[in-house]
Design an enzyme around this catalytic site. Structure first.
Site, PDB file in Angstrom:
ATOM      1  N   THR A 187       0.636  -1.323   0.151  1.00 20.33           N
ATOM      2  CA  THR A 187       0.109  -0.017   0.133  1.00 20.33           C
ATOM      3  C   THR A 187       0.536   1.203  -0.408  1.00 20.33           C
ATOM      4  O   THR A 187       0.581   2.441  -0.793  1.00 20.33           O
ATOM      5  CB  THR A 187      -0.768  -0.109   1.174  1.00 20.33           C
ATOM      6  OG1 THR A 187      -1.821  -1.101   1.348  1.00 20.33           O
ATOM      7  CG2 THR A 187      -1.680   0.966   1.169  1.00 20.33           C
TER       8      THR A 187
ATOM      9  N   SER B 257      -7.149  -0.705  -7.162  1.00 25.12           N
ATOM     10  CA  SER B 257      -6.466  -0.822  -5.598  1.00 25.12           C
ATOM     11  C   SER B 257      -4.819  -1.343  -5.580  1.00 25.12           C
ATOM     12  O   SER B 257      -4.548  -1.848  -6.617  1.00 25.12           O
ATOM     13  CB  SER B 257      -7.274  -2.295  -4.502  1.00 25.12           C
ATOM     14  OG  SER B 257      -6.864  -2.697  -3.907  1.00 25.12           O
ATOM     15  N   THR B 258      -4.776  -1.384  -4.571  1.00 23.81           N
ATOM     16  CA  THR B 258      -2.807  -1.573  -4.825  1.00 23.81           C
ATOM     17  C   THR B 258      -2.976  -3.153  -4.213  1.00 23.81           C
ATOM     18  O   THR B 258      -1.879  -3.088  -5.281  1.00 23.81           O
ATOM     19  CB  THR B 258      -2.931  -1.290  -2.615  1.00 23.81           C
ATOM     20  OG1 THR B 258      -2.388  -0.156  -2.671  1.00 23.81           O
ATOM     21  CG2 THR B 258      -0.871  -2.181  -2.514  1.00 23.81           C
ATOM     22  N   ASN B 259      -3.699  -3.981  -4.202  1.00 24.00           N
ATOM     23  CA  ASN B 259      -4.737  -5.108  -4.568  1.00 24.00           C
ATOM     24  C   ASN B 259      -3.721  -5.881  -6.094  1.00 24.00           C
ATOM     25  O   ASN B 259      -4.210  -6.769  -6.126  1.00 24.00           O
ATOM     26  CB  ASN B 259      -5.146  -5.866  -3.704  1.00 24.00           C
ATOM     27  CG  ASN B 259      -5.403  -5.874  -2.538  1.00 24.00           C
ATOM     28  OD1 ASN B 259      -4.363  -5.252  -1.751  1.00 24.00           O
ATOM     29  ND2 ASN B 259      -6.292  -5.569  -1.886  1.00 24.00           N
TER      30      ASN B 259
ATOM     31  N   THR C  78      35.674 -38.163 -13.715  1.00 26.52           N
ATOM     32  CA  THR C  78      34.420 -38.211 -12.734  1.00 26.52           C
ATOM     33  C   THR C  78      34.617 -38.563 -11.101  1.00 26.52           C
ATOM     34  O   THR C  78      35.343 -38.899 -10.546  1.00 26.52           O
ATOM     35  CB  THR C  78      33.374 -39.103 -12.819  1.00 26.52           C
ATOM     36  OG1 THR C  78      34.498 -40.684 -13.126  1.00 26.52           O
ATOM     37  CG2 THR C  78      32.647 -39.563 -14.521  1.00 26.52           C
TER      38      THR C  78
ATOM     39  N   SER D 259      46.230 -11.610  -2.195  1.00 22.78           N
ATOM     40  CA  SER D 259      46.655 -11.949  -0.626  1.00 22.78           C
ATOM     41  C   SER D 259      47.896 -10.936   0.377  1.00 22.78           C
ATOM     42  O   SER D 259      48.623 -10.368  -0.550  1.00 22.78           O
ATOM     43  CB  SER D 259      48.304 -13.240  -0.226  1.00 22.78           C
ATOM     44  OG  SER D 259      48.191 -13.099   1.557  1.00 22.78           O
TER      45      SER D 259
END
Length: 476
Positions: free
Chosen positions: A108, A147-149, A194, A325
């Site tokens: 909202t 609507s916000t919805n 593998t 490093s």
């Protein structure tokens, strides 16, 4: 009056809870002011997500045009609202979209923020004072039939759709980069592995081609998620029944929104379901997680293949990007794959957040779409940047150590597998045992035992024979 000027560089506005002084130069109003106070959560305002701002004003412009076509909004106010939306779309007033993306209220505050900024910019275009809501009101006019919805989820989908298009483009660039490396490395023999153990021969080109294929598969899956994101619930208003909207509004506003946004949007067939269901976001997040997992796997491989450089695999060289490093001179770390790994971890975590937020909605609305939006936007944006960084700062500059890979292959017992059809399993086992015990090369042992001639051995150990299906040649 909904708003009145004060003598302190502010204007006074009124809402359900009473009066508050809003900064006089602000385009937002009292609802945004309260949201700024209520939600100091992430520190990421809407202005950090320009695609969401554009999506919101796309909707406000489309609504004004649809309501005008229905005779509900006069041309003067319509044109002012449209003009304000066009100005905001160019980047004006972005800082006025100030509420935190993580918020209570199911979005909202975001919708109110957009209504107020569009309204006050429109008032300015009309030559009126900001806050003159008796003439043009954020809710009655800018938010008419909405609507916000239905505004908020529609805006999220539009913003997400556009963001996904950019991610797709960047994935394609990365895929092409791997394809170029696959071509460059196509004749470089190496050991395939593998479970981190020597397996059978392959080429480095085959290894890099695999990464390109993986990215292509994920691009296809991501593209398949777009139709779900293009389904909107605009016109649903509060819960999907369309209350306070004209019967023809949903169709008209979608048509206008398609024109304004340039996107192939379609209205959900059942708006009550669409207003409460976040399944499209869950689906998209799942695809983003898939991309993150596989991209991270590729980066793991790149770190392994470049490990060393002298005490690891050392088959490829990643571009040196920074000193590795503060204590070990000469050390260079695989920092680009490492940062992409971390983006992947974040995306996987975001997927869990989106999953839980979608599950937690109750009845006719999900109140947790703001955290879904926050998580989705970050996942897409960070994956996009990660793909770009990986391609520009790493993949395009990778080089191969051809002689080292071939030497490793020659010293490995993996060649026994290729020779098995010619010398038999029992002989192959004995050759492998001796090679392991003595450290000698497989080819030398085969020749010494008279199992194959040099000519036949040379024919068998060619790259095209070692790395592709081929019927065994006759032993001479």
């Amino acid at each position: 009056m909904a708003s009145e000027e004060t003598s302190k560089g502010t204007r006074r506005e009124h809402d359900l809870l009473g009066y508050r002084d809003v900064p006089g130069d602000a385009y937002y109003g009292i609802h945004t002011l309260r949201a700024l106070e209520n939600f100091p959560i992430s520190g990421d305002p809407i202005s950090k997500y320009p695609e969401l701002i554009v999506a919101l004003v796309d909707i406000k412009q489309a609504a004004a045009l649809a309501n005008s076509e229905l005779g509900l909004l006069d041309e003067l106010r319509r044109d002012a609202i449209v003009g304000a939306c066009k100005a905001i779309r160019t980047g004006q007033l972005a800082e006025q979209f100030a509420v935190d993306l993580i918020q209570g209220g199911a979005g909202t505050s975001t919708n109110m923020n957009a209504n107020e900024v569009v309204c006050n910019k429109a008032l300015e275009l009309l030559g009126r004072e900001r806050g003159d809501y008796d003439f043009l009101h954020p809710n009655e006019h800018v938010n008419m039939s909405q609507s916000t919805n239905d505004v908020y989820p529609t805006a999220l989908k539009i913003a997400t759709y556009r963001s996904v298009l950019r991610l797709l483009d960047q994935m394609a660039v990365l895929e092409s980069s791997f394809e170029r490396k696959a071509t460059e490395f196509r004749d470089m023999l190496k050991v395939g592995r593998t479970q981190l153990q020597d397996a059978v021969p392959m080429t480095l080109g085959q290894e890099f081609a695999t990464y390109a294929v993986m990215l292509n598969e994920d691009r296809l899956r991501l593209g398949e998620a777009l139709p779900l994101i293009s389904e909107i619930n605009l016109g649903a208003t509060a819960i999907g029944t369309g209350i306070n909207a004209h019967p023809d509004y949903a169709v008209l506003v979608r048509e206008q929104l398609c024109t304004v946004s340039g996107l192939p949007l379609h209205t959900a067939p059942y708006l009550i379901e669409a207003t409460q269901d976040c399944g499209a976001f869950v689906q998209l997040s799942g695809v983003l997680k898939r991309i993150a997992v596989k991209l991270s796997k590729v980066c793991n491989d790149l770190r392994l293949l470049s490990s060393g450089p002298r005490s690891g695999l050392g088959e490829i060289n990643l571009p040196a990007r920074q000193a590795g490093s503060s204590i070990m001179p000469g050390k260079v770390n695989p920092v680009i794959p490492e940062v992409v790994n971390q983006v992947a971890f974040e995306v996987i975590g975001n997927d869990m957040t989106i999953t839980m937020a979608a599950e937690a909605g109750q009845l006719q609305l999900n109140a947790f779409e703001p955290i879904i939006a926050y998580s989705l936007f970050r996942s897409i944006a960070h994956l996009t940047q990660a793909c770009m960084t990986l391609e520009e700062r790493c993949v395009r500059g990778i080089t191969a150590n051809r002689d080292h890979m071939r030497d490793t292959l020659d010293r490995s017992i993996v060649l026994v597998t290729a020779l098995n059809p010619y010398i038999g399993y029992a002989n192959s086992t004995e050759v492998a045992r001796e090679a392991l015990e003595t450290g000698r090369r497989v080819a030398d042992i085969v020749l010494e035992r008279g199992l194959l001639s040099q000519e036949t051995l040379n024919d068998i150990l060619r790259p095209e024979v070692l790395t592709a299906p081929r019927a065994p040649i006759a032993i001479r």
